[in-house]
Design a protein around this motif. Structure first.
Motif, short mmCIF file in Angstrom:
data_model
loop_
_atom_site.label_atom_id
_atom_site.label_comp_id
_atom_site.label_asym_id
_atom_site.label_seq_id
_atom_site.Cartn_x
_atom_site.Cartn_y
_atom_site.Cartn_z
N ASN A 1 90.20 72.06 63.62
CA ASN A 1 89.02 71.67 64.39
C ASN A 1 88.03 72.81 64.56
N VAL A 2 88.55 74.02 64.72
CA VAL A 2 87.67 75.16 64.93
C VAL A 2 87.55 75.95 63.63
N MET A 3 86.37 75.88 63.01
CA MET A 3 86.11 76.59 61.76
C MET A 3 84.80 77.36 61.91
N PRO A 4 84.87 78.64 62.29
CA PRO A 4 83.66 79.44 62.49
C PRO A 4 82.79 79.46 61.23
N THR A 5 81.51 79.33 61.43
CA THR A 5 80.57 79.30 60.31
C THR A 5 80.65 80.57 59.47
N CYS A 6 80.88 81.71 60.12
CA CYS A 6 80.94 82.97 59.36
C CYS A 6 82.09 82.98 58.36
N PHE A 7 83.24 82.40 58.74
CA PHE A 7 84.38 82.33 57.83
C PHE A 7 84.10 81.37 56.68
N LEU A 8 83.50 80.24 57.00
CA LEU A 8 83.18 79.25 55.96
C LEU A 8 82.17 79.81 54.97
N THR A 9 81.16 80.49 55.49
CA THR A 9 80.14 81.10 54.62
C THR A 9 80.76 82.16 53.72
N ASP A 10 81.66 82.95 54.28
CA ASP A 10 82.35 83.98 53.51
C ASP A 10 83.17 83.36 52.39
N PHE A 11 83.90 82.28 52.70
CA PHE A 11 84.71 81.62 51.68
C PHE A 11 83.83 81.07 50.56
N ILE A 12 82.72 80.46 50.93
CA ILE A 12 81.80 79.90 49.94
C ILE A 12 81.25 81.01 49.05
N ASP A 13 80.84 82.12 49.67
CA ASP A 13 80.27 83.24 48.90
C ASP A 13 81.26 83.79 47.89
N VAL A 14 82.53 83.88 48.27
CA VAL A 14 83.54 84.49 47.40
C VAL A 14 84.10 83.50 46.38
N MET A 15 84.30 82.24 46.78
CA MET A 15 85.05 81.30 45.96
C MET A 15 84.24 80.15 45.33
N CYS A 16 83.07 79.86 45.85
CA CYS A 16 82.41 78.60 45.45
C CYS A 16 81.06 78.75 44.76
N THR A 17 80.57 79.96 44.59
CA THR A 17 79.24 80.11 44.02
C THR A 17 79.25 80.31 42.51
N GLU A 18 80.30 80.94 41.99
CA GLU A 18 80.35 81.22 40.55
C GLU A 18 80.71 79.97 39.77
N TYR A 19 80.05 79.77 38.62
CA TYR A 19 80.30 78.62 37.74
C TYR A 19 80.10 77.28 38.45
N ARG A 20 79.14 77.24 39.35
CA ARG A 20 78.90 76.02 40.11
C ARG A 20 78.50 74.85 39.20
N GLN A 21 77.58 75.09 38.28
CA GLN A 21 77.12 74.03 37.38
C GLN A 21 78.24 73.57 36.46
N GLU A 22 79.03 74.52 35.95
CA GLU A 22 80.13 74.17 35.05
C GLU A 22 81.18 73.31 35.76
N LYS A 23 81.47 73.64 37.01
CA LYS A 23 82.43 72.85 37.78
C LYS A 23 81.90 71.44 38.03
N LYS A 24 80.62 71.33 38.29
CA LYS A 24 80.02 70.01 38.47
C LYS A 24 80.17 69.19 37.19
N GLU A 25 80.00 69.83 36.06
CA GLU A 25 80.15 69.14 34.77
C GLU A 25 81.60 68.72 34.54
N LEU A 26 82.57 69.51 35.02
CA LEU A 26 83.97 69.11 34.92
C LEU A 26 84.20 67.81 35.67
N ILE A 27 83.63 67.70 36.87
CA ILE A 27 83.79 66.50 37.69
C ILE A 27 83.10 65.31 37.03
#
Length: 315
Positions: free
Chosen positions: A196-222
């Motif tokens: 229930n409690v997910m601080p925005t700073c932690f979520l932003t950090d996770f996105i920056d490290v894990m979700c920004t690279e190869y974004r378009q390629e991953k979308k194409e996989l889906i």
């Protein structure tokens, strides 16, 4: 968050230590034609042990999705844990985004490490790849485990309302989150009891490290997973298969598990885990390991009972 402490990067380093401590080492293999694959492999391959391939789903790299299982599994198997293309340190310049191509690259990777026969466990997207591996290389795949992998979906399922999302674009914005709001939406969709409690700073950090690279390629996989997909075109694999599903999966509804069981017939068993959603590996790791152990190692499955669909149900 440049220059600041990154909890995600710190957690990633902890997982690296955990994998290394379990007897695995990090390797990178050039498969040629612009394709590089990273994989965790045994520091010492023991011929007395069978080989086990673990294939991850969408999200972070393979370590984040399999860490809870590495220590017990490495005691029984030569465990191989690759990052699929466009995850972690794996990538390609080839334009093919199909699970068939992913499977071919995984097969080439295992060949490069001298592994000719393996059992395969795939979760979510990794299940699509594992299924294709079993189809294309039947002589190299022993047992198959499909965890919450909707390989039996059809392109018409979305417009007929089977899924919570209404379009592929909407699915991609959730599965490849770029904002804290989308990250929260993903967690709500993947877990029965989300944090229930997910601080925005932690979520932003996770996105920056894990979700920004190869974004378009991953979308194409889906997009490629869904495009022109018909159950009638799905080959039936011949290997002994265990289908594992969270009873309350909102990403790939339980109907797809029963559909796959009917498609494979007596060759497959179905284990449904109660009070679990799509992220069954994170939500119910102990129960999931118990089921994996029963199927992959034990000859008797006392924790399971026959249900009316001739599959298996975990109480």
């Amino acid at each position: 968050m440049a220059g600041c402490f990154s909890f995600t990067a710190y957690r990633d380093r902890c997982y690296r230590f955990s994998f290394s401590n379990a007897g695995l080492k990090s390797t990178t293999t050039d498969l040629g034609h612009g394709t590089i694959m990273h994989c965790w492999i045994p520091k010492t391959h023991k011929n007395s042990k069978p080989s086990l391939l673990l294939l991850h789903g969408m999200g972070a790299n393979a370590m984040w999705q399999w860490n809870d299982f590495i220590s017990p599994l490495t005691r029984r198997f030569n465990v191989y844990v690759p990052d699929l293309l466009f995850f972690g340190e794996s990538h390609t310049t080839q334009p093919d985004r199909s699970e068939a191509f992913q499977a071919q690259c995984v097969a080439a990777l295992m060949e490069a490490h001298g592994v000719r026969l393996m059992n395969v466990v795939g979760i979510s997207y990794g299940g699509f790849v594992g299924y294709s591996l079993a189809v294309q290389f039947p002589e190299r795949v022993g047992k198959v485990v499909m965890c919450c992998a909707g390989v039996c979906l059809e392109d018409k399922d979305m417009e007929e309302g089977l899924f919570r999302v209404k379009s592929i674009d909407e699915a991609a914005t959730i599965l490849i989150p770029q904002t804290p709001e989308k990250m929260k939406q993903l967690v709500q969709l993947a877990f029965v009891k989300p944090i229930n409690v997910m601080p925005t700073c932690f979520l932003t950090d996770f996105i920056d490290v894990m979700c920004t690279e190869y974004r378009q390629e991953k979308k194409e996989l889906i997009e490629t997973l869904y495009k022109d997909r018909k159950l009638s075109n799905l080959p039936k694999i011949t290997q002994p298969t265990l289908i594992i599903w969270g009873e309350q999966d909102q990403v790939f509804p339980l109907e797809l598990a029963h559909r796959l069981k009917r498609h494979l017939g007596e060759n497959a068993q179905l284990a449904v885990v109660k009070n679990a959603g799509h992220a069954i590996n994170m939500e119910k790791p102990k129960k999931l390991y118990k089921i994996l152990k029963s199927f992959l190692i034990d000859s008797v499955t006392p924790s399971m009972q026959e249900n009316h669909s001739n599959g298996l149900k975990l109480d």
